[in-house]
Design a protein around this motif. Structure first.
Motif, PDB file in Angstrom:
ATOM      1  N   PHE A   1       0.829  -1.203   0.000  1.00  0.00           N
ATOM      2  CA  PHE A   1       0.000   0.000   0.000  1.00  0.00           C
ATOM      3  C   PHE A   1       0.866   1.257   0.000  1.00  0.00           C
ATOM      4  CE2 PHE A   1      -2.196   3.282   2.607  1.00  0.00           C
ATOM      5  CZ  PHE A   1      -3.192   3.602   1.700  1.00  0.00           C
ATOM      6  N   VAL A   2       1.902   1.259   0.809  1.00  0.00           N
ATOM      7  CA  VAL A   2       2.813   2.405   0.868  1.00  0.00           C
ATOM      8  C   VAL A   2       3.477   2.640  -0.487  1.00  0.00           C
ATOM      9  CG1 VAL A   2       4.992   3.223   1.845  1.00  0.00           C
ATOM     10  CG2 VAL A   2       3.255   2.249   3.346  1.00  0.00           C
ATOM     11  N   LEU A   3       3.971   1.581  -1.106  1.00  0.00           N
ATOM     12  CA  LEU A   3       4.637   1.714  -2.402  1.00  0.00           C
ATOM     13  C   LEU A   3       3.672   2.183  -3.478  1.00  0.00           C
ATOM     14  CD1 LEU A   3       6.954  -1.436  -2.363  1.00  0.00           C
ATOM     15  CD2 LEU A   3       7.663   0.959  -2.251  1.00  0.00           C
ATOM     16  N   MET A   4       2.439   1.716  -3.427  1.00  0.00           N
ATOM     17  CA  MET A   4       1.439   2.166  -4.405  1.00  0.00           C
ATOM     18  C   MET A   4       1.190   3.666  -4.281  1.00  0.00           C
ATOM     19  SD  MET A   4      -1.333  -0.946  -4.265  1.00  0.00           S
ATOM     20  CE  MET A   4      -2.508  -0.037  -5.270  1.00  0.00           C
ATOM     21  N   VAL A   5       1.069   4.143  -3.047  1.00  0.00           N
ATOM     22  CA  VAL A   5       0.809   5.570  -2.832  1.00  0.00           C
ATOM     23  C   VAL A   5       1.976   6.407  -3.332  1.00  0.00           C
ATOM     24  CG1 VAL A   5       0.481   7.361  -1.079  1.00  0.00           C
ATOM     25  CG2 VAL A   5      -0.769   5.205  -0.912  1.00  0.00           C
ATOM     26  N   PHE A   6       3.209   5.978  -3.050  1.00  0.00           N
ATOM     27  CA  PHE A   6       4.376   6.758  -3.451  1.00  0.00           C
ATOM     28  C   PHE A   6       4.665   6.654  -4.948  1.00  0.00           C
ATOM     29  CE2 PHE A   6       6.182   6.504   1.068  1.00  0.00           C
ATOM     30  CZ  PHE A   6       5.774   7.794   1.348  1.00  0.00           C
TER      31      PHE A   6
END
Length: 336
Positions: free
Chosen positions: A39-44
């Motif tokens: 989720f973090v990587l998708m947002v960034f």
């Protein structure tokens, strides 16, 4: 992951509770870590705006944590089968090496985040030129390179072997001499704990002092400073809670190896539990460093809006094309 499983007096019994609890615990960490860090990587990565310096560090941190937790299920299966390795020797070398590499990288990405916050809050003007995306990416590249070097001993010395005391099971263990083992453990304690925790502690204390010395600019300023203080303390506390027991067990293992401590079952259990408590930091990282941040929440909301707009535009385009197709099919021919 200690290689001292070959001592008869220190073996873990097959009916031990650790063989039941540890694999389940590892799998929970793996699932949560994969979900949170993806989720973090998708947002960034999918957001239209370029990442800031801090977000570059955090995205690399999420990447390191993601790779680490993806490797943990192999070790869960190893423990569940009473330390009987069911996979190839290549995986016996690769999985511990990748775990070691990404554990090292995760710690030093936390160090880079702490240094960035220190520079931003304590020296905002004189050091502004070094807080640039280029230098952030260069720092991340250096950390990945050092992590690869740090993982080489695990890749070189991990081997599959049968041991008489292990009832014919196949161990995935390190094949160190006495001196090699001591050097490896001391280097791990020094470079994976003492140095990074010293840097993080210095940065944290300096930031808190700088925030306290600033003149309060009203209620909003007080709230912002309180949030900064709380977040910094939580980050340091989580880091210490997760990693201090692991390195204490490392120190105890070294003392046992040189004969100062006697090997006991409780020591083996403590080593196992502290190892996977350290890996739980990969679940806490996206929570404490990213999800709790206002900038991340704002970026996540903007990404959701971005996806919603694209979805709306797609459906609108499809609807328009459908209507045009219907009109064309229903239009009378001119030659009739």
């Amino acid at each position: 992951m200690s290689g001292n499983q070959n001592n008869t007096n220190c073996s873990v019994e097959s009916n031990s509770l650790i063989l039941i609890l540890v694999p389940a615990y590892i799998l929970v960490i793996s699932v949560l870590g994969i979900v949170f860090n993806v989720f973090v990587l998708m947002v960034f990565c999918l957001h239209k705006k370029a990442c800031t310096v801090a977000e570059i560090y955090l995205s690399n941190l999420a990447g390191a944590d993601l790779v680490l937790v993806c490797c943990l299920p192999f070790w869960a299966e190893y423990v569940r089968n009473n330390y009987n390795w069911l996979f190839s020797e290549s995986l016996c070398k690769l999985v511990p090496a990748v775990i070691s590499m990404n554990a090292f990288c995760s710690i030093y990405f936390l160090v880079l985040v702490s240094i960035d916050r220190y520079v931003a809050l304590v020296h905002p003007l004189s050091h502004e030129r070094i807080r640039r995306p280029f230098y952030a990416k260069l720092g991340c590249l250096v950390v990945w390179g050092l992590g690869l070097v740090f993982a080489l001993p695990a890749f070189i010395y991990r081997k599959l072997r049968f041991e008489p005391w292990s009832n014919g099971t196949l161990l995935c263990d390190v094949d160190y001499t006495g001196n090699q083992y001591l050097v490896s453990e001391v280097m791990t304690i020094m470079f994976s704990f003492i140095i990074p925790v010293s840097i993080v502690s210095f940065c944290t204390v300096s930031i808190i002092q700088a925030l306290r010395n600033r003149v309060m600019g009203g209620l909003n300023s007080q709230r912002m400073e309180q949030k900064a203080n709380t977040l910094i303390l939580l980050v340091l506390l989580a880091f210490l809670i997760c990693w201090v027991p692991f390195h204490v067990s490392k120190i105890m293992d070294v003392l046992e190896n040189v004969g100062i401590l006697s090997c006991q079952i409780i020591l083996i259990i403590f080593q196992q539990v502290s190892t996977y408590l350290a890996f739980f930091n990969s679940v806490l990282n996206p929570i404490l460093y990213v999800i709790a941040g206002e900038n991340f929440r704002r970026r996540a909301k903007e990404l959701v809006k971005q996806w919603n707009n694209k979805t709306t535009e797609t459906f609108s385009l499809m609807s328009t094309r459908t209507r045009l197709t219907t009109v064309k099919l229903g239009k009378p021919r001119a030659d009739l």
